[in-house]
Design a protein around this motif. Structure first.
Motif, PDB file in Angstrom:
ATOM      1  N   PRO A  80       0.801  -1.225   0.000  1.00  0.00           N
ATOM      2  CA  PRO A  80       0.000   0.000   0.000  1.00  0.00           C
ATOM      3  C   PRO A  80       0.834   1.276   0.000  1.00  0.00           C
ATOM      4  CG  PRO A  80      -0.602  -1.447   1.841  1.00  0.00           C
ATOM      5  CD  PRO A  80       0.572  -2.052   1.172  1.00  0.00           C
ATOM      6  N   GLY A 133       1.590   3.332  -6.139  1.00  0.00           N
ATOM      7  CA  GLY A 133       0.250   3.352  -5.553  1.00  0.00           C
ATOM      8  C   GLY A 133      -0.717   2.364  -6.163  1.00  0.00           C
ATOM      9  N   TYR A 177      -1.552  -0.686  -5.421  1.00  0.00           N
ATOM     10  CA  TYR A 177      -2.397  -1.372  -4.443  1.00  0.00           C
ATOM     11  C   TYR A 177      -3.638  -0.525  -4.162  1.00  0.00           C
ATOM     12  CZ  TYR A 177      -4.002  -3.308  -0.008  1.00  0.00           C
ATOM     13  OH  TYR A 177      -4.780  -3.848   0.988  1.00  0.00           O
ATOM     14  N   ASN A 178      -3.438   0.719  -3.785  1.00  0.00           N
ATOM     15  CA  ASN A 178      -4.557   1.600  -3.432  1.00  0.00           C
ATOM     16  C   ASN A 178      -5.463   1.874  -4.630  1.00  0.00           C
ATOM     17  OD1 ASN A 178      -3.755   1.855  -0.703  1.00  0.00           O
ATOM     18  ND2 ASN A 178      -2.183   3.301  -1.329  1.00  0.00           N
ATOM     19  N   LYS A 179      -4.887   2.005  -5.818  1.00  0.00           N
ATOM     20  CA  LYS A 179      -5.698   2.235  -7.015  1.00  0.00           C
ATOM     21  C   LYS A 179      -6.599   1.034  -7.285  1.00  0.00           C
ATOM     22  CE  LYS A 179      -2.232   5.192  -9.227  1.00  0.00           C
ATOM     23  NZ  LYS A 179      -1.221   5.248 -10.298  1.00  0.00           N
ATOM     24  N   SER A 233      -9.347   0.707  -4.673  1.00  0.00           N
ATOM     25  CA  SER A 233     -10.350   1.749  -4.904  1.00  0.00           C
ATOM     26  C   SER A 233     -11.279   1.381  -6.060  1.00  0.00           C
ATOM     27  CB  SER A 233      -9.651   3.078  -5.178  1.00  0.00           C
ATOM     28  OG  SER A 233     -10.583   4.070  -5.490  1.00  0.00           O
TER      29      SER A 233
END
Length: 181
Positions: free
Chosen positions: A31, A36, A38-40, A43
């Motif tokens: 994360p 980024g 992982y977060n993308k 989301s």
């Protein structure tokens, strides 16, 4: 979802291709990674119904072109050891997404392409990179079979399996296959 190589899925009815930038198998589950990814991914998937969503992951090209052979040489470790470490991190993330109920397909890297003169592939010769790609795809195929995850790759047509040189007529530039394939 993946790097620029996801463009190969553009134009397929019912498919939303997400080019998330230059992410790697190695850092996809982190994360706090620079890209980024992982977060993308988390989301994008947050608003999707897992029972109605098939997620195709298309990663590995950047690992093979930029990182794996550099790490092999820097740490004086075997191709298999480094590829296995990369795949372990990738598969932990894949297992997490599958554990959320999503159906998954893994698109293995096609590699080939690239040239030391472009400044992007100087960590390995074309044949070294394609040898690593062959190993990675073999391992990914086996791991996907264990997990009942469909596995696809264009490596068999993008790279001459006897010489390990790319079939240049299939590439639109040093890195990407023509689309549609």
């Amino acid at each position: 979802m993946g790097a620029s190589h996801t463009k190969i899925f553009d134009g397929i009815p019912g498919v939303n291709a997400f080019d998330l930038g230059a992410g790697t198998m190695y850092s996809i589950g982190n994360p706090n990674s620079k890209t980024g990814h992982y977060n993308k991914i988390i989301s994008i998937l947050a608003n999707r119904d897992p029972s109605k969503t098939i997620v195709v992951f298309d990663y590995g090209e950047i690992d093979l072109r930029m990182h794996i052979n550099r790490i092999i040489k820097k740490k004086n470790r075997s191709l298999q050891t480094i590829c296995d470490e990369v795949l372990e991190k990738y598969l932990i993330f894949i297992d997490q997404i599958k554990g959320r109920g999503f159906n998954i397909i893994i698109s293995g890297p096609h590699c080939g392409g690239g040239d030391a003169f472009t400044g992007y592939s100087i960590t390995a010769s074309i044949t070294e990179r394609n040898n690593a790609c062959a190993y990675m795809n073999d391992r990914l195929s086996s791991e996907c079979m264990i997990r009942s995850i469909p596995f696809i790759t264009l490596f068999d047509i993008a790279v001459n399996q006897r010489t390990l040189y790319e079939n240049t007529q299939l590439f639109s530039d040093y890195f990407h296959l023509f689309t549609p394939p």
